[in-house]
Each structure stands twice: as C-alpha cells, then as structure tokens.
Enzyme design. Structure first.
Site, PDB file in Angstrom:
ATOM      1  N   ASN A  13       0.882  -1.170   0.000  1.00 43.47           N
ATOM      2  CA  ASN A  13       0.000   0.000   0.000  1.00 43.47           C
ATOM      3  C   ASN A  13       0.916   1.216   0.000  1.00 43.47           C
ATOM      4  O   ASN A  13       1.489   1.555   1.024  1.00 43.47           O
ATOM      5  CB  ASN A  13      -0.896  -0.028   1.249  1.00 43.47           C
ATOM      6  CG  ASN A  13      -1.675   1.262   1.426  1.00 43.47           C
ATOM      7  OD1 ASN A  13      -1.821   2.043   0.486  1.00 43.47           O
ATOM      8  ND2 ASN A  13      -2.178   1.493   2.638  1.00 43.47           N
ATOM      9  N   LYS A  15       0.247   4.292  -0.349  1.00 43.27           N
ATOM     10  CA  LYS A  15      -0.316   5.524   0.226  1.00 43.27           C
ATOM     11  C   LYS A  15      -0.024   6.697  -0.718  1.00 43.27           C
ATOM     12  O   LYS A  15      -0.076   6.523  -1.918  1.00 43.27           O
ATOM     13  CB  LYS A  15       0.215   5.746   1.651  1.00 43.27           C
ATOM     14  CG  LYS A  15       0.082   4.474   2.501  1.00 43.27           C
ATOM     15  CD  LYS A  15       0.297   4.674   3.954  1.00 43.27           C
ATOM     16  CE  LYS A  15       0.116   3.341   4.677  1.00 43.27           C
ATOM     17  NZ  LYS A  15       0.143   3.469   6.111  1.00 43.27           N
ATOM     18  N   HIS A  98      -9.339   1.775   4.580  1.00 43.21           N
ATOM     19  CA  HIS A  98      -8.088   1.896   5.335  1.00 43.21           C
ATOM     20  C   HIS A  98      -8.305   2.841   6.525  1.00 43.21           C
ATOM     21  O   HIS A  98      -9.049   3.814   6.426  1.00 43.21           O
ATOM     22  CB  HIS A  98      -6.982   2.424   4.426  1.00 43.21           C
ATOM     23  CG  HIS A  98      -5.637   2.335   5.055  1.00 43.21           C
ATOM     24  ND1 HIS A  98      -5.193   3.275   5.952  1.00 43.21           N
ATOM     25  CD2 HIS A  98      -4.677   1.396   4.961  1.00 43.21           C
ATOM     26  CE1 HIS A  98      -3.987   2.907   6.369  1.00 43.21           C
ATOM     27  NE2 HIS A  98      -3.649   1.774   5.793  1.00 43.21           N
ATOM     28  N   GLU A 100      -6.587   5.141   7.662  1.00 41.28           N
ATOM     29  CA  GLU A 100      -6.304   6.559   7.354  1.00 41.28           C
ATOM     30  C   GLU A 100      -7.499   7.216   6.677  1.00 41.28           C
ATOM     31  O   GLU A 100      -7.766   8.396   6.880  1.00 41.28           O
ATOM     32  CB  GLU A 100      -5.034   6.660   6.489  1.00 41.28           C
ATOM     33  CG  GLU A 100      -3.790   6.380   7.322  1.00 41.28           C
ATOM     34  CD  GLU A 100      -2.645   5.759   6.552  1.00 41.28           C
ATOM     35  OE1 GLU A 100      -2.640   5.805   5.312  1.00 41.28           O
ATOM     36  OE2 GLU A 100      -1.747   5.203   7.222  1.00 41.28           O
ATOM     37  N   GLU A 170      -5.617  -4.571  10.550  1.00 40.41           N
ATOM     38  CA  GLU A 170      -4.552  -3.593  10.773  1.00 40.41           C
ATOM     39  C   GLU A 170      -4.823  -2.821  12.056  1.00 40.41           C
ATOM     40  O   GLU A 170      -5.588  -1.849  12.053  1.00 40.41           O
ATOM     41  CB  GLU A 170      -4.485  -2.605   9.603  1.00 40.41           C
ATOM     42  CG  GLU A 170      -4.172  -3.251   8.271  1.00 40.41           C
ATOM     43  CD  GLU A 170      -3.516  -2.264   7.319  1.00 40.41           C
ATOM     44  OE1 GLU A 170      -2.431  -2.574   6.831  1.00 40.41           O
ATOM     45  OE2 GLU A 170      -4.075  -1.184   7.083  1.00 40.41           O
ATOM     46  N   GLY A 176       2.395   2.395  10.632  1.00 40.98           N
ATOM     47  CA  GLY A 176       3.372   3.468  10.433  1.00 40.98           C
ATOM     48  C   GLY A 176       4.059   3.910  11.710  1.00 40.98           C
ATOM     49  O   GLY A 176       4.700   4.956  11.747  1.00 40.98           O
ATOM     50  N   SER A 216       3.298  -2.061  10.301  1.00 40.61           N
ATOM     51  CA  SER A 216       4.740  -2.164  10.542  1.00 40.61           C
ATOM     52  C   SER A 216       5.302  -3.559  10.276  1.00 40.61           C
ATOM     53  O   SER A 216       6.209  -4.021  10.974  1.00 40.61           O
ATOM     54  CB  SER A 216       5.080  -1.693  11.961  1.00 40.61           C
ATOM     55  OG  SER A 216       4.681  -0.332  12.140  1.00 40.61           O
TER      56      SER A 216
HETATM   57  P1  PGA Z   1       2.781   0.286   7.583  1.00 46.25           P
HETATM   58  O1  PGA Z   1       1.336   0.525   6.936  1.00 46.25           O
HETATM   59  O2  PGA Z   1       3.294  -1.024   7.025  1.00 46.25           O
HETATM   60  O3  PGA Z   1       3.607   1.451   7.112  1.00 46.25           O
HETATM   61  O4  PGA Z   1       2.610   0.251   9.050  1.00 46.25           O
HETATM   62  C1  PGA Z   1       0.458  -0.541   6.761  1.00 46.25           C
HETATM   63  C2  PGA Z   1      -0.812  -0.035   6.129  1.00 46.25           C
HETATM   64  O5  PGA Z   1      -1.223   1.087   6.473  1.00 46.25           O
HETATM   65  O6  PGA Z   1      -1.420  -0.704   5.290  1.00 46.25           O
END
Ligand code: PGA
Length: 255
Positions: A13, A15, A98, A100, A170, A176, A216
C-alpha cells in the site's frame, strides 16, 4: 498461513508516495526480486500512478491495485474514481476502508460497505481494512470491534462473492508507528475476523477467505507473522516502498 485452503497475498500500500516516473523505476526494481514468489503479489498505488504501474508490471507476476473506489458508477462526485474506471485501467484489487481514510476522510462502516459492494460487483478484489485503536484495545473492545467492522463491511456480500474479498486486520496503533503486533496478537485479531465471517457464512467458507495482517510488517518480522495459522499474508505500507525489503516479505510468504 494455511495455503491448502486459501491464498497467501502480499500487497503493498504505497499511500501518497511515488510519482509516475518513480513508480516505473520501483516496479522495475521489484520485478526480478519477486519473480519466483509462491504467493500473490499486489501493489496498490495512487490513482495517478496506475497507468505507469500497469505498464511496468506487464508480463510479470505483480498485479496492480488502487487505494480507494467510489460506490457509484458515475455522476457528480468530484475527485472520486469508479470501479469501472479502475477495471479499464488494468486494476485488479482495491484497498477499502483503510484506517487513514476512516480517520482523516470521514469513511464510516457504511461507506466502507458501499465501496466494498461496488468493487466486488464490478469484479475487483476488495482488500477491506479493519482494526482497533489503542484506546479500544485497552478498553477490551478488540474482538467486538473487529467482528462488528468485518460484518458491517460484508453486508449484502454473497457467500460466492467472498472469493473476491480479502480482509486486512490492521491495528491502528501499529500502522506506520514501527510498533508491530506480536505474532500472537496478529493471529488473535485475524482469528476474530475469521470467526466473524464464520458467524455469517459458516466455518467452512470462512476457512477459505484470505485474512492479512498489516501494521509495521517488515523484512525482519514477516517470517514469524506469516507462520501464524490465521495470517495469510500482509498489507504492507512503508516497507512496500523498499524493493529488497518488500521482496523479503514476499519470500517469507512463499515458504
Ligand atoms: P505500515 O502501513 O506497514 O507502514 O505500518 C500498513 C498499512 O497502512 O497498510
């Protein structure tokens, strides 16, 4: 993972990262590194990067996904993209719900469901994200919340359509942040998602649905995570922007 009944999928992903030119370069770097994968490899990229990504991935085992989709076929929805637009552009997967988007763009369980339906009805595979915040976990609501979000997202999705659904667990506190869920926490969360699916569609069908972990995940922790029974791959943010590290995760899921 239990590859005898369901697919393992590693999806990046990106982003809001990478320009079209950078997309071409990164996919060209990744292609040889993941060529012998024994799992599905997907890169979900910003809308504007889709043509470059599809072109660069041509002839390889990398499939391209988008990061969102609107629930209407067309109309006065400034800034939105329809499922048919994605399909005509060569997209096969789309991330829906997601955290976010839920946190910064007003996405609700209802809009997540509508977007999931639009994606699946059009023939895309939806990667539907669910996950608890740290506060919800500390209050003891993880199981309740994951089951609720999963069932809401799947409202009006038929048992047959589940083959075009992936759920990504998640935990919001792990996205992140560099804080990864332990393998046991990931397996437990993914297990709650599978239980929720079983409560609606039956245990046998629930066993066939791919449930990813995300948050992560990196080259160092992937082996342990994907070894867990209910972790059928991952949704990878930051590490999907680094070709060798992403390839290491693909390798872990190929065992
Ligand atoms: P990350 O993000 O691996 O940077 O923690 C995962 C995601 O948001 O899908």
């Amino acid at each position: 993972m239990n590859k005898s009944v369901r697919s393992a999928v590693i999806a990046g992903n990106w982003k809001m990262n990478k320009t079209p030119a950078e997309t071409t370069a990164l996919i060209n770097e990744m292609k040889p590194l993941v060529a012998d994968a024994d799992c599905k490899v997907v890169l979900c990229v910003p809308f504007i990067d889709i043509p470059a990504a599809v072109e660069a991935a041509k002839g390889s085992n990398i499939e391209i996904g988008a990061e969102n989709v609107h629930f209407k076929a067309s109309g006065a929805y400034t800034g939105e993209i329809s499922a048919q637009m994605l399909i005509e552009s060569g997209v096969k997967y789309v991330v829906v719900g997601h955290s976010e988007r839920r946190q910064y763009f007003g996405e609700t369980d209802q809009t997540v469901n509508l977007r999931t339906l639009a994606a699946v009805n059009a023939g895309l595979t939806a990667i539907v994200c669910v996950g608890e915040t740290l506060e919800q976990r500390e209050l003891g609501y993880t199981e309740t919340l994951l089951k609720f979000q999963t069932k809401m997202a799947l409202t009006n999705i038929s048992a047959d359509q589940l083959k075009n659904i992936i759920i990504a667990y998640e935990p919001v506190w792990a996205i992140g942040t560099g804080v990864t869920a332990t393998a046991d926490q990931a397996n437990e969360g993914n297990g709650y998602v599978r239980e929720a699916i079983a409560e609606v569609y039956g245990k046998e069908i629930a066993e066939t649905v791919t449930v990813q972990y995300g948050g992560s995940m990196n080259a160092a922790n992937a082996d342990e995570l994907v070894a867990m029974e209910h972790v059928d791959g991952g949704l990878i943010g930051g590490t999907s922007l680094k070709a060798p590290d992403f390839a290491a995760i693909v390798k872990a899921a190929s065992k």
